[in-house]
Design a protein around this motif. Structure first.
Motif, short mmCIF file in Angstrom:
data_model
loop_
_atom_site.label_atom_id
_atom_site.label_comp_id
_atom_site.label_asym_id
_atom_site.label_seq_id
_atom_site.Cartn_x
_atom_site.Cartn_y
_atom_site.Cartn_z
N ILE A 120 118.69 33.68 66.51
CA ILE A 120 120.70 33.55 66.22
C ILE A 120 121.61 32.61 65.98
O ILE A 120 121.73 32.17 66.99
N GLU A 124 126.53 32.77 63.32
CA GLU A 124 126.44 34.69 63.73
C GLU A 124 126.12 35.76 64.36
O GLU A 124 127.02 37.13 64.56
N ARG A 127 129.98 36.13 64.76
CA ARG A 127 130.58 37.59 64.06
C ARG A 127 130.29 38.77 64.70
O ARG A 127 131.12 39.74 64.83
#
Ligand SMILES: Nc1ncnc2c1ncn2[C@@H]1O[C@H](COP(=O)(O)OP(=O)(O)OP(=O)(O)O)[C@@H](O)[C@H]1O
Length: 406
Positions: A120, A124, A127
């Motif tokens: 990831i 990302e 977030r």
């Protein structure tokens, strides 16, 4: 691998090499195979199964049966000795405490590191970070090195990462047992949410109830072998029965020894004293039944005198904690049974046993005078197991109804 299969395990074995002394490990690596300085221990033996996408599967078994070894291989943190594992999708694993985190890094750094391992991106993870920190709820500790965490904080963070990275497959090894009750409830709720989203979940638990409630299917490992795979309630019931039976066998060995002593005394008594009656045997048609099936017990007894006035026969059922459940007798039920000289057999039948899953024990006794005088009594003379699908909870099924009143 077919597209609806999440995990396919074929003939998987794991053999650990056990070195009795650390020096033997060194010798083994230096002398490379010319002599064996280790013992082999088979932790998994030819294990095969498939898990469909979206299934929740529980893994149960006694300590040392190979559950953690299996999960570690599925999570890719341990290599098998032989066999194959195919995993279809991204795996997030919550394995034993201590794995997955670098103790010198802060919680925050470990969150990003775990994200990177799962492929990831940093953006990302930016977030997702707040959600992860919020769920873990460890306050300012998120910016402290993980080595300062309590085991509870550790699990909170590890769990929070595992469930917030949108993995296709979630593997959880007994982690829930560490957190406090409030956190456990939060985790179960979250896992339900993930399950409903279609994530495949593999779950080790020592709690049969948890597996029954949460999992569609279960795998029972015994000494590294798959003993049974099936619906979770069926597998858990069989597993729990086997634990009970093992306990029972130990008890029975003790009982057998004492019965032998008693029989010897009885033989001596029969020779010396005029005993009036005795129970010869107590047997059952079936020792494994399902809830609402029939239970049949045969009591064979011999009366030595011409007649025993007010003779009565009783059968009692006990739970495995020696909780008295039900004990009718022929006197209370106003049933006549033979009371004259000779050997007789009486059948006791419960047409629809309302007991729920478990092991139960039977006592039988013969008495005179409305049960005041005991002639012969057999304690735990036989046992039976009840299996039931997971349709309710408790000891017995009681007829009931629900009604919304307001
Ligand atoms: N690194 C190792 N070296 C040698 N033997 C090992 C190693 N890891 C595990 N074992 C042995 O393999 C067997 C299976 O262990 P595993 O941890 O997989 O069992 P488990 O079912 O998860 O047990 P528990 O419920 O106690 O966690 C055990 O007998 C254990 O002692």
């Amino acid at each position: 691998m077919s597209s609806d299969i999440a995990i396919k395990v074929e003939n998987l074995s794991k053999i650990y090499q056990i070195y009795d002394r650390p020096i033997n490990r060194l010798k083994q690596s230096l002398l490379r195979g010319r002599r064996k300085y280790y013992r082999e221990f088979t932790a998994l033996n030819n294990v095969s199964f498939q898990i469909r996408k979206g299934e929740t599967v529980g893994i149960i078994g006694r300590n040392g049966s190979g559950k953690s070894t299996l999960l570690q291989i599925l999570a890719g943190t341990l290599t098998p000795t032989s066999g194959s594992v195919e995993v279809n999708g991204r795996v997030a694993a919550l394995l034993e405490l201590g794995s997955g985190f670098n103790p010198e890094f802060t919680g925050r750094e470990n969150v990003y590191m775990n994200g990177a391992i799962l492929g990831i991106s940093k953006e990302e993870m930016d977030r997702r970070f707040n959600e992860i920190a919020e769920f873990a709820d460890i306050g300012d500790f998120i910016d402290q090195p993980v080595k300062t965490y309590s085991s509870g904080m550790y699990v909170r963070l590890a769990f929070s990462i595992a469930i917030n990275v949108d993995a296709d497959i979630l593997i959880v090894d007994e982690a829930l047992a560490v957190g406090d009750i409030k956190f456990q409830i939060k985790c179960i709720d979250k896992m339900k949410e993930i399950k409903n989203k279609g994530t495949t979940i593999l779950f080790v638990s020592h709690s049969g109830e948890q597996v029954k409630r949460f999992c569609d299917r279960a795998i029972w490992l015994q000494n590294g072998n798959v003993r049974h795979i099936g619906s979770s309630s069926e597998v858990v019931n069989q597993y729990e029965d086997s634990l009970q039976l093992e306990m029972l066998k130990d008890q029975q060995r003790e009982v057998a020894a004492s019965i032998e002593r008693i029989n010897k005394n009885e033989q001596e008594t029969e020779l010396n004293v005029d005993i009036i009656a005795k129970i010869n045997s107590v047997t059952m048609d079936k020792i494994r039944i399902k809830t609402f099936e029939e239970l049949v017990v045969y009591i064979k007894y011999t009366i030595f005198t011409n007649e025993v006035p007010n003779f009565l026969l009783g059968v009692a059922i006990y739970g495995n904690d020696r909780k008295y459940i039900f004990g009718p007798n022929t006197y209370l039920d106003k049933v006549n049974v033979p009371k004259t000289k000779g050997t007789h057999t009486v059948m006791y039948k419960i047409p629809k046993v309302p007991l729920l899953a478990g092991t139960y024990f039977v006592d039988a006794g013969i008495f005179t005078d409305g049960g005041l005088v005991c002639i012969d009594y057999k304690n735990d003379v036989c046992h039976f197991n009840v299996e039931s699908d997971y349709f309710t909870e408790g000891l017995v099924h009681i007829e009931h109804e629900w009604r919304v009143v307001k």
